[in-house]
Design a protein around this motif. Structure first.
Motif, mmCIF file in Angstrom:
data_model
loop_
_atom_site.group_PDB
_atom_site.id
_atom_site.type_symbol
_atom_site.label_atom_id
_atom_site.label_comp_id
_atom_site.label_asym_id
_atom_site.label_seq_id
_atom_site.Cartn_x
_atom_site.Cartn_y
_atom_site.Cartn_z
ATOM 1 N N CYS A 1 17.952 -6.655 61.928
ATOM 2 C CA CYS A 1 17.723 -6.107 60.945
ATOM 3 C C CYS A 1 16.086 -6.108 60.236
ATOM 4 N N ALA A 2 15.260 -6.319 61.306
ATOM 5 C CA ALA A 2 13.949 -6.042 60.798
ATOM 6 C C ALA A 2 13.536 -4.521 60.831
ATOM 7 N N ASP A 3 14.367 -3.465 60.955
ATOM 8 C CA ASP A 3 14.093 -2.082 60.793
ATOM 9 C C ASP A 3 14.156 -1.873 59.224
ATOM 10 N N PHE A 4 14.033 -0.492 58.681
ATOM 11 C CA PHE A 4 13.976 -0.187 57.491
ATOM 12 C C PHE A 4 15.395 0.412 57.115
ATOM 13 N N SER A 5 16.113 1.469 57.974
ATOM 14 C CA SER A 5 17.037 1.946 57.715
ATOM 15 C C SER A 5 18.514 1.191 57.243
ATOM 16 N N LEU B 1 0.527 1.483 60.359
ATOM 17 C CA LEU B 1 1.544 0.028 60.267
ATOM 18 C C LEU B 1 0.585 -1.099 60.514
ATOM 19 N N PHE B 2 -0.306 -0.952 61.605
ATOM 20 C CA PHE B 2 -1.121 -1.951 61.997
ATOM 21 C C PHE B 2 -2.249 -2.080 60.694
ATOM 22 N N SER B 3 -2.657 -1.292 60.309
ATOM 23 C CA SER B 3 -3.715 -1.273 59.068
ATOM 24 C C SER B 3 -2.727 -2.372 57.953
ATOM 25 N N ILE B 4 -1.562 -1.931 57.650
ATOM 26 C CA ILE B 4 -0.934 -2.448 56.504
ATOM 27 C C ILE B 4 -0.743 -4.156 57.093
ATOM 28 N N SER B 5 -0.421 -4.243 58.375
ATOM 29 C CA SER B 5 -0.112 -5.479 58.869
ATOM 30 C C SER B 5 -1.314 -6.509 58.586
ATOM 31 N N ASN B 6 -2.466 -5.809 58.877
ATOM 32 C CA ASN B 6 -3.817 -6.557 58.854
ATOM 33 C C ASN B 6 -4.334 -6.934 57.424
ATOM 34 N N ASN B 7 -3.642 -6.255 56.430
ATOM 35 C CA ASN B 7 -4.263 -6.233 55.102
ATOM 36 C C ASN B 7 -4.057 -7.741 54.627
ATOM 37 N N GLU B 8 -4.641 -8.428 54.377
ATOM 38 C CA GLU B 8 -4.539 -9.738 53.626
ATOM 39 C C GLU B 8 -3.993 -9.758 52.217
ATOM 40 N N GLU B 9 -4.238 -8.726 51.851
ATOM 41 C CA GLU B 9 -3.587 -8.653 50.249
ATOM 42 C C GLU B 9 -2.364 -7.852 50.032
ATOM 43 N N ASN C 1 8.881 -5.979 62.836
ATOM 44 C CA ASN C 1 8.928 -5.058 61.995
ATOM 45 C C ASN C 1 8.282 -3.549 62.331
ATOM 46 N N ILE C 2 7.220 -3.596 63.101
ATOM 47 C CA ILE C 2 6.595 -2.409 63.313
ATOM 48 C C ILE C 2 7.343 -1.715 64.441
ATOM 49 N N LYS C 3 7.881 -2.460 65.542
ATOM 50 C CA LYS C 3 8.534 -1.921 66.477
ATOM 51 C C LYS C 3 9.956 -1.267 66.095
ATOM 52 N N ALA C 4 10.461 -1.776 65.064
ATOM 53 C CA ALA C 4 11.941 -1.620 64.500
ATOM 54 C C ALA C 4 11.591 -0.394 63.618
#
Length: 511
Positions: free
Chosen positions: A111-115, A277-285, A294-297
């Motif tokens: 369930c780490a996916d979105f759908s 997705l990497f950019s969002i993942s690395n965003n500390e804010e 999450n990214i893979k899913a």
């Protein structure tokens, strides 16, 4: 106490309980009507190989809201536009979750996916990212060159087969093109080709689609939950392991390019979904941290949802045109008028082609790519006087709604003109606001990739007809039998021969 008084009291109590059962005092009695269930399996035996068709026939007898039991799972089936609106709009917040399954557990990173993520903070966050960052109009515009290039490559493939006099498996070629579009959008890599990665990618996508569509006993019959009697869970674990290995290599390549100063920012290619997705993942804010899983899913979601459905719908539309020469004759006339012969059709041409749009709407009405929208109630609810307990599975029969004779005249006939000449139909769109035509679902759980799918279907269908004349093999008939699975593909491949309409292909974006 006198025995007669005891008997009287017991009789009165029994009569009261019977009255409650018959006239609504019991929650159980307020469940929607439905057929008699068998022990253990419930109504599973009634579903057959095409559940959407079987459920439509049952709804004729039991009504637009009926109750069934799939093994241990209490379910309700919705088969009319008015009832669909109750579940997907009026009471949407209570039916915004989706049921879990072994496929989701083992292949979609639990369930780490979105759908299929449960309705909650994570799902809401991912939906916001999806709509604002990944699949919005601006991002789809950025991928316009990718879609145009792949459409041009597709036309070149058809031309090559045409020159060689070969029969073309239309569905197979469409799926290959859709896979390439999604793969390039997601990770800047094509799925076609003979290299190991391309072959493994195609194989994995096919296996994911097959396993997701399998009927797994453990999902419905509680006593079978941990037994894996059919061996599907073992296969799911194997596919997950291979997909994880495959996608991990792609992620590491992106990371290595970024560290070396390469990637999207340096070579001019648009940022793909992994980059974003990497950019969002690395965003500390960021309000929520995206994990690697999450990214893979999410990438798996994009592949699973975006490849088959668009290609399948395009093949159904093309099948209907091949069966209806009168309609087929009108399409190239419209395309030639709007586009001409010098360049290949583009996204910006589609709004000017009303007949093509009507054909796609009529195709989605008769051949919804996902015939059943599945939800799960998160709390008790009363709808139209019936009690729907929490954790009830809800099946909205999109396929049946599209053929409801109360809303559609001659519902079994392919008539695109209904969306042009009928005032009640002309303004209908397919994005979930008109509940008698909801091929992509509706509300919060509606398909976020609707715009991308519509771009693909319209442009591909128009280009096929713009560039070639088509005919089926001599002596062959076009059957319209449906295949088996979560998405309704053709049971038998559509095979045709193509003849170029022009001395050379119209030009298209190649850089």
């Amino acid at each position: 106490m006198d025995l007669s008084i005891i008997i009287t009291l017991l009789s009165a109590l029994g009569a009261y309980k019977i009255f409650k059962i018959l006239f609504g005092g019991s929650k159980k009695s307020l469940l929607p009507p439905g057929p008699m269930a068998l022990p253990l399996i419930g109504h599973l035996h009634l579903l057959g190989t095409h559940p959407h068709q079987a459920l439509q026939k049952l709804s004729v007898k039991y009504g637009p809201l009926m109750q069934i039991r799939l093994g241990s799972v209490l379910s309700v089936v919705v088969s009319s536009p008015d009832m669909a609106k109750e579940f997907l709009k009026t009471h949407e917040s209570k039916f915004a979750s989706r049921p879990q399954s072994a496929a989701i557990k083992y292949m979609a990173y639990n369930c780490a996916d979105f759908s299929f993520a449960p309705y909650g903070p994570y799902w809401k966050y991912m939906r916001k990212i999806c709509m604002n960052e990944l699949l919005n109009g601006r991002q789809l515009d950025n991928f316009w060159p990718v879609r145009t290039q792949e459409l041009g490559f597709f036309m070149e493939t058809i031309l090559k087969n045409s020159v060689q006099g070969q029969v073309i498996d239309v569905g197979s070629e469409l799926i290959s093109m859709a896979s390439n579009v999604i793969s390039r959008m997601a990770m800047s890599t094509r799925c076609s080709g003979t290299d190991t990665e391309a072959v493994e990618c195609r194989k994995l996508l096919k296996e994911v689609a097959l396993l997701t569509g399998k009927f797994n006993l453990g999902d419905f019959i509680y006593v079978c939950k941990n037994l894996d009697l059919q061996g599907y869970e073992k296969q799911m674990k194997d596919v997950h392991k291979r997909f994880d290995y495959f996608i991990e290599k792609i992620l590491k390549q992106h990371e290595a390019e970024a560290e070396a100063g390469g990637g999207a920012d340096s070579d001019g290619r648009p940022k793909d979904l992994i980059d974003i997705l990497f950019s969002i993942s690395n965003n500390e804010e960021a309000e929520m941290k995206l994990t690697r899983e999450n990214i893979k899913a999410f990438i798996l979601d994009i592949f699973a949802a975006g490849t088959d459905t668009s290609a399948i719908t395009t093949e159904w539309a093309f099948s209907e045109l091949m069966r209806n020469p009168r309609i087929m004759k009108k399409v190239p006339e419209e395309v030639d008028f709007v586009v001409g012969s010098e360049r290949l059709v583009e996204d910006s041409d589609i709004p000017k082609m009303s007949y093509l749009q009507a054909i796609v709407k009529e195709t989605l009405r008769l051949h919804s790519p996902a015939p059943l929208a599945v939800r799960e109630s998160t709390e008790d609810c009363n709808i139209e006087g019936y009690f729907i307990p929490a954790k009830t599975r809800v099946f909205v029969n999109i396929w049946a709604i599209g053929q409801d004779p109360n809303y559609w005249e001659n519902p079994l006939e392919f008539q695109p003109e209904r969306f042009l000449s009928n005032d009640a139909c002309t303004s209908i769109d397919v994005r979930g606001q008109h509940f008698h035509l909801i091929p992509f679902g509706s509300g919060r759980r509606g398909c976020p990739g609707t715009s991308l799918a519509l771009y693909f279907i319209h442009a591909t269908l128009a280009a096929m007809i713009q560039c070639f004349d088509w005919k089926v093999n001599d002596g062959e008939e076009i059957d319209m039998e449906e295949g088996v699975g979560l998405t309704i593909s053709r049971a038998n491949p559509l095979k045709c021969k193509a003849t170029p309409r022009f001395s050379q292909l119209p030009t298209w974006e190649s850089s």
